[in-house]
Scaffold this active site. Structure first.
Site, PDB file in Angstrom:
ATOM      1  N   LYS A 109      14.345 -71.873  29.264  1.00  0.00           N
ATOM      2  CA  LYS A 109      15.393 -71.640  28.274  1.00  0.00           C
ATOM      3  C   LYS A 109      15.697 -70.148  28.257  1.00  0.00           C
ATOM      4  CE  LYS A 109      15.767 -70.085  24.330  1.00  0.00           C
ATOM      5  NZ  LYS A 109      17.063 -69.390  24.343  1.00  0.00           N
ATOM      6  N   CYS A 158      10.573 -53.540  27.094  1.00  0.00           N
ATOM      7  CA  CYS A 158       9.359 -53.558  26.269  1.00  0.00           C
ATOM      8  C   CYS A 158       8.341 -52.523  26.725  1.00  0.00           C
ATOM      9  CB  CYS A 158       8.765 -54.953  26.225  1.00  0.00           C
ATOM     10  SG  CYS A 158       8.585 -55.664  27.854  1.00  0.00           S
ATOM     11  N   GLU A 202       9.039 -50.281  17.394  1.00  0.00           N
ATOM     12  CA  GLU A 202       9.738 -50.254  18.677  1.00  0.00           C
ATOM     13  C   GLU A 202      11.232 -50.010  18.394  1.00  0.00           C
ATOM     14  OE1 GLU A 202       9.669 -54.091  20.618  1.00  0.00           O
ATOM     15  OE2 GLU A 202       9.562 -53.152  22.579  1.00  0.00           O
ATOM     16  N   GLU A 234       4.494 -62.319  26.337  1.00  0.00           N
ATOM     17  CA  GLU A 234       4.788 -60.908  26.645  1.00  0.00           C
ATOM     18  C   GLU A 234       5.644 -60.416  25.492  1.00  0.00           C
ATOM     19  OE1 GLU A 234       3.475 -59.400  29.051  1.00  0.00           O
ATOM     20  OE2 GLU A 234       2.931 -60.990  30.456  1.00  0.00           O
TER      21      GLU A 234
HETATM   22  P1  ADP Z   1      15.071 -60.251  20.907  1.00  0.00           P
HETATM   23  O1  ADP Z   1      14.820 -59.834  19.503  1.00  0.00           O
HETATM   24  O2  ADP Z   1      14.774 -59.230  21.912  1.00  0.00           O
HETATM   25  O3  ADP Z   1      16.373 -60.966  21.130  1.00  0.00           O
HETATM   26  P2  ADP Z   1      13.704 -62.730  20.657  1.00  0.00           P
HETATM   27  O4  ADP Z   1      12.225 -62.863  20.575  1.00  0.00           O
HETATM   28  O5  ADP Z   1      14.492 -63.041  19.439  1.00  0.00           O
HETATM   29  O6  ADP Z   1      13.934 -61.289  21.207  1.00  0.00           O
HETATM   30  O7  ADP Z   1      14.301 -63.617  21.828  1.00  0.00           O
HETATM   31  C1  ADP Z   1      13.626 -63.853  23.042  1.00  0.00           C
HETATM   32  C2  ADP Z   1      13.825 -65.312  23.409  1.00  0.00           C
HETATM   33  O8  ADP Z   1      13.263 -66.111  22.376  1.00  0.00           O
HETATM   34  C3  ADP Z   1      15.278 -65.756  23.543  1.00  0.00           C
HETATM   35  O9  ADP Z   1      15.365 -66.697  24.588  1.00  0.00           O
HETATM   36  C4  ADP Z   1      15.555 -66.414  22.211  1.00  0.00           C
HETATM   37  O10 ADP Z   1      16.556 -67.391  22.261  1.00  0.00           O
HETATM   38  C5  ADP Z   1      14.218 -67.070  21.928  1.00  0.00           C
HETATM   39  N1  ADP Z   1      13.971 -67.349  20.508  1.00  0.00           N
HETATM   40  C6  ADP Z   1      14.436 -66.692  19.423  1.00  0.00           C
HETATM   41  N2  ADP Z   1      13.971 -67.249  18.288  1.00  0.00           N
HETATM   42  C7  ADP Z   1      13.189 -68.290  18.665  1.00  0.00           C
HETATM   43  C8  ADP Z   1      12.410 -69.263  17.959  1.00  0.00           C
HETATM   44  N3  ADP Z   1      12.337 -69.276  16.639  1.00  0.00           N
HETATM   45  N4  ADP Z   1      11.734 -70.177  18.683  1.00  0.00           N
HETATM   46  C9  ADP Z   1      11.779 -70.164  20.029  1.00  0.00           C
HETATM   47  N5  ADP Z   1      12.480 -69.283  20.749  1.00  0.00           N
HETATM   48  C10 ADP Z   1      13.168 -68.347  20.083  1.00  0.00           C
END
Ligand code: ADP
Length: 479
Positions: free
Chosen positions: A172, A282, A382, A248
Site C-alpha cells: 500500500k 528520516c 523531527e 522504519e
Molecule cells: P507521513 O507523516 O510522513 O505522511 P505517515 O506515517 O502518516 O507518514 O504515512 C506513511 C504511510 O502510512 C502512508 O502510506 C500512509 O498512507 C500510511 N498511514 C497513515 N496513517 C495510517 C494508519 N492509521 N494506519 C495505517 N497506515 C497509515
C-alpha cells in the site's frame, strides 16, 4: 501511466469505483486520478498473494532471482520516465529522483543474489541418536505500507527481500505518491513475476487497508516506513494475530562536527544530508552540533553553500530544493523556525517561505539557524524541512549527551579525524546507523534501521531478508 490497483496480475479499479487525485506539490496540477481502494480491495490482493504463495515459495531461489534481476534492469532502462514520475508526485528534484531510481533498482539486484544464500544450519546434538537442523523458510504473505518521500525506493527495499525470500506481497503506497508503485507493478509484469506474487492497493483509507493486513493469519509480516505515531498504531494492531512487524520510523539525526574535522568535507556532507529531498528524509541531519573552535567557520561556510541553493519545481533543470510535500509540512518547518527565532536563534540565511514563479507557496527557503539550544522545538522534534539548526558544544561528553537526549535513534553523523574518538562515539551513540565522515550511509548491502522510537527490524543487507524468514528447528531421531 497505470492508475488502477494491481491485483492478481491485473490492473483493476477499486471495487467502489472511486478515485482520488494525485497532485504535484510544486504546482498543484493533477497528475492522475487513481483508484481509491480500501479494505475490500486489500482483501482481494491478500487472497491473490496467498494463492500465489505455495508455488512461489517452492520455486528455486535461482529462479526467483530471475524476475527480480529483470525488474531491476527494466527500472534502469526506464529510469528517466520513473524519475520524472517520482519528481512529479513528491516534488523532489529530478537529479535526486534519478539517484533514487538507481538506489531502488539496487535492492532488487542485490536481493536477487542474496535470496540464493538463505542457508540452513546443522547443530551438533548432545544425543548421538539425533540429528538437529534449522530450516529458514518464507513466512507467508508479506504486506508493506510505504511513505511518499522515496516513492520508488521504499517499495523495492521491501519488495526485494520479501520476494527473494519466497514471500508474496501486497503493497500500500502513500496516498500522495501511488503512481511510482503502480509503475513498478507495470514493470513487474514485463519482468515475468507469476500472477499474484506482487500486488499494489492504492487508496486514501490507509487504516481500512492496514486493518486487513492484521485481521487474520494470512499476512505474516507487515513492513512499514513512516511516522512513529502510525508505527505505534500498527504495533498495537499486530498484537491481535501476532503478526511480525518491521518499522522504519522517525529520526532526529545529530550531525556532529568536531574541531579536528575536515571542514570542507563536513560542509559537503551537511549539504547532502540536510537538503536532499528538501530535508524530508528520516535519516537527514536534523540537529547540527558543532564544536566551539570551528563553530563560526562552519556556520559561515554552511551559510554560503545554503544561500546558493536553487529552489524550484523539481522538474525545472538545476533545481536543488523542491517544495514541501504538503501544507502541513510547510507549517511545521515554519513553526520550527519561528520557535527558534522567538527563543533567541538567528537565521543566517533563509528563515521564511521562498517564492517560486508559477508554483504553489509550499516552498521554504533553505535556512541556517545559529544560537540554537537543545530546548528549542527544532532540537526536540523531527523537522522534515530544509532547516539546519546549529548548536555549539565544548566537549565530546556534552555532544554525546545532546545527541542521545532524544527518544529517536535512527541515524547519527560525526565528522572528526580522531580514530579513537570515532570508535568511542560509534559505540556510544544510541543509533541504528552511524555515518563517520560519511553523510550518505544507506546502501542495499547494509542493514538500515533504528533503535528506540525509530523502529524495529532492519532493511538491506543479509539481515534484511531475515525479516521475511521463519526459523524451523527439526529434531530427527535416527537411532
Ligand atoms: P507521513 O507523516 O510522513 O505522511 P505517515 O506515517 O502518516 O507518514 O504515512 C506513511 C504511510 O502510512 C502512508 O502510506 C500512509 O498512507 C500510511 N498511514 C497513515 N496513517 C495510517 C494508519 N492509521 N494506519 C495505517 N497506515 C497509515
Amino acid at each position: 501511466m497505470q492508475t488502477s490497483c494491481f491485483i492478481d496480475g491485473k490492473f483493476v479499479p477499486a471495487r467502489s469505483g472511486n478515485t482520488f487525485a494525485v497532485r504535484n506539490p510544486a504546482t498543484d496540477a493533477t497528475i492522475a486520478q487513481v483508484a481509491d481502494g480500501n479494505g475490500t480491495d486489500a482483501r482481494a490482493a491478500i487472497e491473490a498473494a496467498s494463492r500465489a504463495f505455495p508455488a512461489w515459495k517452492n520455486l528455486a531461489a535461482i529462479e526467483r532471482a530471475k524476475p527480480l534481476r529483470k525488474l531491476s534492469e527494466l527500472m534502469l532502462r526506464d529510469a528517466e520516465r520513473l524519475a520524472d514520475l517520482c519528481s512529479q508526485e513528491c516534488g523532489k528534484p529530478l537529479a535526486e529522483a534519478r539517484v533514487e531510481v538507481a538506489y531502488a533498482a539496487s535492492f532488487l539486484e542485490w536481493y536477487a543474489e542474496e535470496g540464493k544464500r538463505v542457508y540452513g544450519e546443522t547443530i551438533p546434538a548432545s544425543d548421538p541418536g539425533k540429528r538437529l537442523f534449522v530450516l529458514r523458510q518464507p513466512s507467508g504473505v508479506a504486506a508493506a505500507i510505504t511513505p511518499w518521500n522515496f516513492p520508488i525506493a521504499m517499495v523495492t527495499r521491501k519488495m526485494g527481500p520479501a520476494l527473494a525470500a519466497g514471500c508474496t506481497q501486497v503493497v500500500k503506497p502513500a496516498e500522495q505518491t501511488p503512481l511510482s508503485a503502480l509503475a513498478i507493478a507495470e514493470l513487474s509484469v514485463e519482468a515475468g513475476f507469476p500472477t499474484g506474487v506482487f500486488n499494489v492497493v492504492t487508496g486514501l483509507d490507509a487504516p481500512s487497508i492496514a486493518d486487513t493486513f492484521f485481521d487474520g493469519l494470512t499476512v505474516r509480516h507487515v513492513s512499514f516506513t513512516g511516522s512513529t505515531e502510525v508505527g505505534r498504531i500498527l504495533l498495537e494492531k499486530s498484537a491481535a494475530n501476532v503478526v511480525r512487524v518491521s518499522l522504519e520510523l522517525g529520526g532526529h539525526a545529530p550531525f556532529i562536527v568536531f574541531d579536528d574535522a575536515d571542514l570542507d568535507k563536513a560542509v559537503v556532507g551537511a549539504m547532502a544530508s540536510k537538503f536532499r529531498n528538501a530535508g524530508q528524509t528520516c535519516v537527514c541531519a536534523n540537529r547540527f552540533l558543532v564544536q566551539r573552535g570551528v563553530h563560526d567557520e562552519f556556520v559561515k561556510r554552511l551559510t554560503t553553500a545554503v544561500a546558493a541553493l536553487k529552489v524550484g519545481d523539481g522538474r525545472t533543470p538545476g533545481t536543488q530544493v523542491g517544495p514541501l510535500v504538503d501544507d502541513a509540512g510547510l507549517r511545521k518547518a515554519e513553526a520550527h523556525v519561528a520557535d527558534a527565532v522567538a527563543h533567541g536563534a538567528r537565521a543566517t540565511t533563509g528563515g521564511a517561505r521562498a517564492t517560486v514563479t508559477g508554483c504553489t507557496d509550499r516552498f521554504m527557503a533553505p535556512t541556517v539557524l545559529t544560537g540554537v539550544t537543545p530546548a528549542m522545538l527544532c532540537f526536540r522534534e523531527e523537522t522534515f524541512g530544509p532547516i539546519a539548526p546549529v548548536c555549539a558544544f565544548d566537549t565530546e561528553t556534552e555532544a554525546l549527551e545532546i545527541a542521545n537526549g532524544t527518544p529517536y535513534g535512527l541515524a547519527a553523523y560525526l565528522f572528526t579525524a580522531d580514530g579513537a574518538r570515532i570508535m568511542r562515539m560509534a559505540e556510544a551513540l544510541q543509533y541504528g546507523i552511524v555515518g563517520v565522515n560519511d553523510a550518505l550511509p544507506a546502501t542495499a548491502q547494509a542493514p538500515f534501521g533504528g533503535v528506540k522510537h525509530s523502529g524495529l527490524g532492519r532493511e538491506g543487507g543479509h539481515q534484511g531478508i531475515e525479516e521475511y524468514l521463519d526459523l524451523k528447528y527439526v529434531s530427527w531421531r535416527i537411532s
